[in-house]
Motif scaffolding. Sequence first.
Motif, PDB file in Angstrom:
ATOM      1  N   LEU A  28      21.788   8.684   6.235  1.00  0.00           N
ATOM      2  CA  LEU A  28      20.971   9.966   5.866  1.00  0.00           C
ATOM      3  C   LEU A  28      20.725  10.224   7.634  1.00  0.00           C
ATOM      4  O   LEU A  28      21.073  11.756   7.654  1.00  0.00           O
ATOM      5  CB  LEU A  28      19.756   9.505   5.381  1.00  0.00           C
ATOM      6  N   THR A  72      15.465  14.119   5.618  1.00  0.00           N
ATOM      7  CA  THR A  72      16.022  13.075   5.379  1.00  0.00           C
ATOM      8  C   THR A  72      15.548  12.600   4.031  1.00  0.00           C
ATOM      9  O   THR A  72      16.027  11.949   3.033  1.00  0.00           O
ATOM     10  CB  THR A  72      15.921  12.037   6.341  1.00  0.00           C
ATOM     11  N   GLU A  73      13.927  13.091   4.024  1.00  0.00           N
ATOM     12  CA  GLU A  73      13.417  12.662   2.615  1.00  0.00           C
ATOM     13  C   GLU A  73      13.922  13.497   1.532  1.00  0.00           C
ATOM     14  O   GLU A  73      14.169  12.901   0.558  1.00  0.00           O
ATOM     15  CB  GLU A  73      11.703  12.812   2.952  1.00  0.00           C
ATOM     16  N   TRP A  98      17.159  12.019   0.326  1.00  0.00           N
ATOM     17  CA  TRP A  98      16.895  10.770  -0.238  1.00  0.00           C
ATOM     18  C   TRP A  98      16.413  10.996  -1.492  1.00  0.00           C
ATOM     19  O   TRP A  98      16.874  10.388  -2.725  1.00  0.00           O
ATOM     20  CB  TRP A  98      16.159   9.899   0.533  1.00  0.00           C
ATOM     21  N   ASP A  99      15.273  11.981  -1.745  1.00  0.00           N
ATOM     22  CA  ASP A  99      15.058  12.281  -3.130  1.00  0.00           C
ATOM     23  C   ASP A  99      15.863  12.851  -4.008  1.00  0.00           C
ATOM     24  O   ASP A  99      16.180  12.420  -5.432  1.00  0.00           O
ATOM     25  CB  ASP A  99      13.732  13.334  -2.985  1.00  0.00           C
ATOM     26  N   LEU A 101      19.199  11.849  -3.793  1.00  0.00           N
ATOM     27  CA  LEU A 101      20.049  10.733  -3.886  1.00  0.00           C
ATOM     28  C   LEU A 101      19.817   9.547  -4.608  1.00  0.00           C
ATOM     29  O   LEU A 101      20.745   9.137  -5.553  1.00  0.00           O
ATOM     30  CB  LEU A 101      20.732  10.266  -2.585  1.00  0.00           C
ATOM     31  N   ARG A 102      18.440   9.294  -4.641  1.00  0.00           N
ATOM     32  CA  ARG A 102      18.316   8.184  -5.213  1.00  0.00           C
ATOM     33  C   ARG A 102      18.555   7.510  -6.472  1.00  0.00           C
ATOM     34  O   ARG A 102      19.142   6.726  -6.869  1.00  0.00           O
ATOM     35  CB  ARG A 102      16.661   7.703  -4.910  1.00  0.00           C
TER      36      ARG A 102
END
Length: 257
Positions: A192, A238-239, A242-243, A245-246
Motif C-alpha cells: 500500500l 492508504t487507509e 485498505w478499506d 481491499l480487506r
Amino acid sequence: MKVVVRCLTKEFTPDQRTVRALGGIDFEVRDREFFGIIGPTGCGKTTLLHIIAGLEQPTTGSVEFVGEKTTQSMVSMVFQDSALMPWRTVEENVPLGAEFRNEQPSALKRVSQFFLEIVRLLDFGSARPYELSGGMKQKVAIARALANDPAVILMDEPFASLDAQTRLLMREELLRIWERDKKTVILVTHNLDEAVMLCDRIAVMSAAPALIKSIVSVDVPRPRSFRSMKDPDFVRCTEKIWDLLRYDVDKAMQQNP
Ligand SMILES: Nc1ncnc2c1ncn2[C@@H]1O[C@H](COP(=O)(O)OP(=O)(O)OP(=O)(O)O)[C@@H](O)[C@H]1O
Ligand SMILES: [Mg+2]
C-alpha cells in the motif's frame, strides 16, 4: 501514450477446468501517468499486465494505445525477478531492444552507458548479474526497460524480492527517474505504501474473477519521498485503499488456503 482497457475478460482452461481470472476490466491510463494496480493474490494482476504487453490474448475485450507514436517500441516490462541474462555482462544486458533493431555495437554501448548512468550503475558495466545485489539487478532491469525507449513501462511487483530498506531506496530512485523523463507507467504492487508513494491513481481490484472496485486518486504533493509517508493525506489514502481491499484479501485467502 494513453492506455485504454475495455471490457477485458480472461478465462484459462487448464485440464478441462475453467478458471475465470478477469471478470470484465475497464480503465484508462492517462498519458505520462504513474498508474498503480493493487489487488489480492491470484486476482489476475499479472494476467492483466501480460495482456496489456501483448504476451497473452484476452478472452474478450481490447487494449488500445492512444497517442502519437514517437518512440521505438510500445511497451517494456519489468518483472519481479530481474530476468537478466546471466551469461552477459550488465552492459550487454541493457541495450537488448536496440540489439533486436540491429543497431551498431557503438550505438549499443552508448545506449547502455547512458541508461546505466541514470540508474547509477555505470561502474558495474562489466560485472555479471551474479555479482550484483538484488536491488542492483532490479536497477539493471529498469535501465533495460528504459533503454528500449518504450511509450509505456509495465512493472509487475518490481521490488517484491528486495528487503524493506532497499525497497524504500528503490522507490525514491524510481521516482527520481520518472520525474526526469515522464513515461506512462503501470505498476502492480501488493504494498500500500509503495502504491501511494509512487502513483497518481491506483486501481483496486477485487478477488478473481477480478473487477476494478474503485480507482483512487492520490492527492499527496510531488516530489515525494520517505517523509511523504507522514503526510495526513498519505495516511488517509492508504487507509482508504485498505478499506476497499480487506474484504477481497480475506476472500482470496479462503479461495487459495
Ligand atoms: N497460464 C495459466 N493457466 C491457468 N491458469 C492461470 C494461468 N495464468 C494464471 N492463471 C490463473 O489465473 C488467476 C490469476 O493469476 P495471476 O497470476 O494473474 O494473479 P496475480 O493477481 O498476479 O497473483 P499474485 O498477486 O499472486 O501475483 C489465478 O487463479 C491463476 O491460477
Ligand atoms: Mg502476479
